[in-house]
Design an enzyme around this catalytic site. Structure first.
Site, mmCIF file in Angstrom:
data_model
loop_
_atom_site.group_PDB
_atom_site.id
_atom_site.type_symbol
_atom_site.label_atom_id
_atom_site.label_comp_id
_atom_site.label_asym_id
_atom_site.label_seq_id
_atom_site.Cartn_x
_atom_site.Cartn_y
_atom_site.Cartn_z
ATOM 1 N N ARG B 60 39.585 51.045 33.456
ATOM 2 C CA ARG B 60 38.534 52.058 33.575
ATOM 3 C C ARG B 60 37.783 51.972 34.913
ATOM 4 N NH1 ARG B 60 36.683 53.247 28.399
ATOM 5 N NH2 ARG B 60 38.102 51.513 28.188
ATOM 6 N N THR B 61 37.292 50.795 35.221
ATOM 7 C CA THR B 61 36.453 50.667 36.405
ATOM 8 C C THR B 61 37.256 50.978 37.679
ATOM 9 O OG1 THR B 61 35.121 49.013 35.303
ATOM 10 C CG2 THR B 61 34.948 49.107 37.686
ATOM 11 N N LYS B 88 41.702 30.416 43.684
ATOM 12 C CA LYS B 88 40.839 31.574 43.845
ATOM 13 C C LYS B 88 39.971 31.501 45.091
ATOM 14 C CE LYS B 88 40.191 31.129 39.243
ATOM 15 N NZ LYS B 88 39.238 30.905 38.176
ATOM 16 N N ARG B 110 36.328 43.206 42.347
ATOM 17 C CA ARG B 110 36.136 42.590 41.035
ATOM 18 C C ARG B 110 36.758 41.207 41.107
ATOM 19 N NH1 ARG B 110 37.066 44.822 35.070
ATOM 20 N NH2 ARG B 110 35.092 45.728 35.677
ATOM 21 N N HIS B 138 27.531 43.657 36.893
ATOM 22 C CA HIS B 138 28.450 44.780 37.003
ATOM 23 C C HIS B 138 27.550 45.991 37.249
ATOM 24 C CE1 HIS B 138 31.691 47.459 36.602
ATOM 25 N NE2 HIS B 138 32.171 47.138 35.424
#
Lengths: 431, 330
Positions: B60-61, B88, B110, B138
């Site tokens: 969605r985002t 990471k 994100r 968010h």
């Protein structure tokens, strides 16, 4: 043998003899030859005028990580010993979480030899409690002590098994060495990266509750009572631990404890903006914890200050908070941070601070039997530091002798620093 | 040229002013209409390059951002870095430097680590927009939630909004909490104590231990997604019990004296945190949230690119060389 040294006209503070007076200190043949007024200078003596300065027994740090063998790009025995000398330390105790782990007499002997080669601050090895620090089988304490180990610890990892902790405490009694424990319940702390509290909630970072430390402190105290062994509690961080230790000491249990300069001066608010230089384990906690730790150190419930010097390469800390390693360097800022925050602010007297950074840590690890330290008594080994307690400086990591720069105190204005450090009669640092 | 109203990056709502938040919501209003046109495109960000950098799965985002970017005529690249074997932290530093070297204009990021968006924003000159960082914030989700509440109730101030469910692990909850309080709403949270972060009350939030209490109190329920792994990690005993104790059901809502607006940031677990009849019911604004997401993200992109709020209406009309962004057309 180096030339005799005469330190003239300083304020001599020797907590081992409750001495605080203006006097000269004569060092000869690696020993303290005399302490007194108007000492006459022997032939070929090297004279240092230390008027207005503090002459003290060299500082002792029971808890450093030197990364040799294994990560020599971050620190070596020599670079750590150099950083120590610059910080006024004459003896430091190296934790065994090297790669490979310092868990046998050969590995312990290697640290001793590297220390001798460096010829700076003396580096005492701490052996591992368990082979490979795996928390399973006891390492050979006796052989490691024979090779120069002054204590055993699985630091970096908690001793999870209560049975292992029990047997370690019992077995260590034969050699009269402390078992130093990193107190952390791994199930409660799992995945945590900072203190669990309001700040971790706001930052969305997983917290490590104070209970993770307190539970293990309580367990260790209970096992020390059961076994009669000497447990040394590393880097205490919270007020609950202080209460448990206080009660244990009142009951005569053989427990000693240390606290770091950063836990005495910083709170979890230092983690704001995700500053990875404020990420260490145990984490920085709350103002009430800092106050309790200061009070405990003042009273002697906590015996001493230890730096938990933990070097990391710059790019390891250049990461998201979750991904950065725990730990900060401290050898070159420990005295000044403690002096500025505890003495300048009027909480501690200077002799009290020196006691907690020299005489008491030397006592906790029985360093008198391992080469000396913590005293200026005539006849003892000449491990001496001279401090200028009026020197104002600000922390510039680029100027560190340590190979690593990961300090939470960058830019901090401090007062007081070592201007002369002498180990066994040899000058190893002079500003 | 006036100073940018939002600063360089949008990393979270905690440190934003109520005026800045209102500016974004107001700027989103004219952009809503763009998505209703047959030709859904305005030239406001023509010539801008935007990287959508997703270190975590998102449907969605990511799609919402991509539509927002394309409807503003930006050139976009999607980078999905999930499943990378590189650690990471290293990836993030190196990615930042590489992006900078490619002279891009904006990054939408994100990342599973809290603080990752700030980390990136501190290291590159491009604008950085946080599309969700760990358990931290968010912000565009909260902004679209605010816009949806304002559409539905005509105001935000004075409304009682309760966030229901896994507040501990929720970046949506944190951003909502800041945004709602700054705009004058009363905020509460409700869920099992195992999923409540320490010290949440100190942020001026009411905590309800039972969903019935929350329903009695609230004008709006924002029902958070309960991730299945929470059960595996032992925060709750079972999804079944969660539904029985905390599920938002029609039976529970019926006891409320007033209709309660129902929100959910998605993706929903029907029959776990929310009953289907509620999600599909007359007071649900869940799809309005999705629609508003595009407009809010267009507003954020436009404002960060230097667009001026008063020109947003002109920008959407389009004629000529793009209104505002990157120097304006006045």
């Amino acid at each position: 043998m180096s030339r005799p040294i005469l330190l003239q006209g300083g304020r001599v503070i020797d907590p081992s003899r409750d001495l605080d007076e203006l006097a000269d200190v004569l060092i000869q043949d690696g020993k303290i030859a005399a302490v007194g007024r108007g000492l006459s200078a022997p032939d070929a003596v090297s004279i240092r005028n230390v008027k207005g300065k503090i002459v003290a027994p060299g500082l002792v740090d029971l808890h450093v990580h030197l990364r040799e063998p294994g990560n020599e790009d971050e620190e070596t025995v020599a670079s750590g010993a150099r950083a120590a000398a610059a910080g006024g330390f004459t003896a430091i105790c190296a934790m065994p979480n090297t790669d490979p782990v310092t868990d046998n007499q050969a590995a312990v002997g290697f640290i001793v030899r590297q220390s001798g080669r460096a010829g700076l601050a003396r580096v005492h090895p701490i052996g591992a409690v368990s082979i490979g620090q795996k928390g399973e089988r006891l390492a050979e304490f006796g052989e490691m002590v024979g090779a120069g180990a002054v204590a055993v610890s699985d630091d970096g990892r908690p001793i999870v098994s209560s049975h292992l902790m029990r047997t370690a405490l019992e077995y260590a009694r034969t050699f009269d060495i402390p078992v130093a424990d990193h107190c952390e319940d791994p199930a409660l702390a799992a995945g945590g990266v900072m203190h669990e509290g309001l700040v971790s909630t706001r930052l969305g970072l997983k917290g490590i509750p104070a209970a993770a430390e307190e539970i293990m402190v309580a367990r260790d105290v209970v096992l020390a009572e059961l076994t009669g062994g000497h447990v040394h509690l590393c880097h205490m961080s919270c007020r609950g631990s202080v209460a448990i230790i206080r009660e244990a000491k009142e009951r005569g249990i053989r427990v000693t404890a240390e606290v770091t300069p950063h836990h005495l001066t910083l709170t979890d608010y230092a983690c704001e903006d995700y500053d990875t230089h404020a990420k260490m384990n145990p984490p920085l906690r709350e103002a009430a914890d800092v106050a309790a730790l200061r009070g405990a150190l003042k009273e002697g419930v906590i015996d001493c200050i230890a730096s938990d010097h933990a070097p990391h390469a710059y790019d390891e800390k250049e990461a998201a908070f979750d991904d950065a390693p725990f730990g900060v360097v401290g050898l070159e800022t420990a005295f000044a941070v403690a002096h500025t925050e505890l003495v300048e602010s009027g909480i501690f007297t200077l002799p009290e601070l020196i006691r907690r950074m020299s005489t008491d840590p030397a006592r906790v690890f029985h360093l008198a039997e391992a080469g000396g330290g913590g005293t200026l008594a005539p006849g003892s080994v000449a491990d001496v530091a001279v401090f200028d307690t009026t020197a104002k400086w600000s922390v510039d990591p680029a100027a560190f002798h340590s190979k690593s720069r990961n300090t939470p105190f960058t830019g901090r204005a401090l007062t007081g620093r070592a201007v002369l450090t002498i180990v066994a009669g040899t000058i190893v640092h002079e500003l | 040229m006036t100073a940018p109203a939002l600063g360089k990056d949008l990393t979270g709502l905690e440190h934003m002013t109520p005026e800045q938040i209102r500016l974004i919501l107001d700027t989103a209003e004219p952009f809503k209409e763009v998505s209703e046109r047959p030709i859904k495109k305005v030239p406001a960000l023509r010539g801008k390059t935007i990287v959508n950098l997703f270190f975590e799965a998102s449907t969605r985002t990511r799609i919402s951002f991509e539509f927002a970017e394309k409807r503003l005529s930006a050139d976009t690249v999607n980078v999905a870095a999930t499943g990378s074997s590189v650690s990471k932290g290293e990836t993030l530093v190196d990615t930042a430097r590489n992006l900078e070297a490619m002279r891009i204009d904006m990054v939408v990021i994100r990342h599973p680590s809290s603080g990752a968006a700030e980390f990136l924003g501190d290291r590159i000159a491009s604008n950085v927009i946080n599309a969700g960082d760990g358990k931290h914030e968010h912000p565009t989700q909260a902004l679209l939630d605010l816009l949806t509440i304002r559409d539905k109730h005509g105001k935000i101030e004075g409304l009682k909004v309760c966030l229901v469910g896994d507040v501990l692990h929720s970046r949506v909850a944190r951003s909502n909490l800041w945004g709602l309080s700054k705009l004058g709403a009363e905020v509460a949270v409700c869920g099992p104590w195992t999923l409540m972060p320490r010290g949440i009350q100190e942020l001026g939030v009411t905590v309800f231990g039972r969903i019935e209490e929350a329903i009695e109190w609230a004008d709006v329920l924002n029902v958070l997604r309960l991730q299945l792994e929470r059960m595996e990690k032992g925060f709750i005993p079972s999804l079944r019990e969660y539904y029985r104790v905390f599920g938002v059901t029609p039976e529970r809502l019926e006891r409320s004296p007033k209709p309660i607006t129902i929100m959910h940031p998605g993706p929903m677990n029907r029959g776990v945190e929310i009953d289907s009849r509620v999600a599909d019911g007359p007071h649900s604004v869940i799809l309005d949230q999705v629609t508003n997401g595009v407009a809010v993200r267009m507003a954020v992109l436009y404002l960060l690119a230097g667009g001026r709020a008063e020109l947003a209406d002109a920008a959407k009309r389009g004629g000529g060389g793009g209104g505002g962004a990157g120097g304006g057309s006045e």
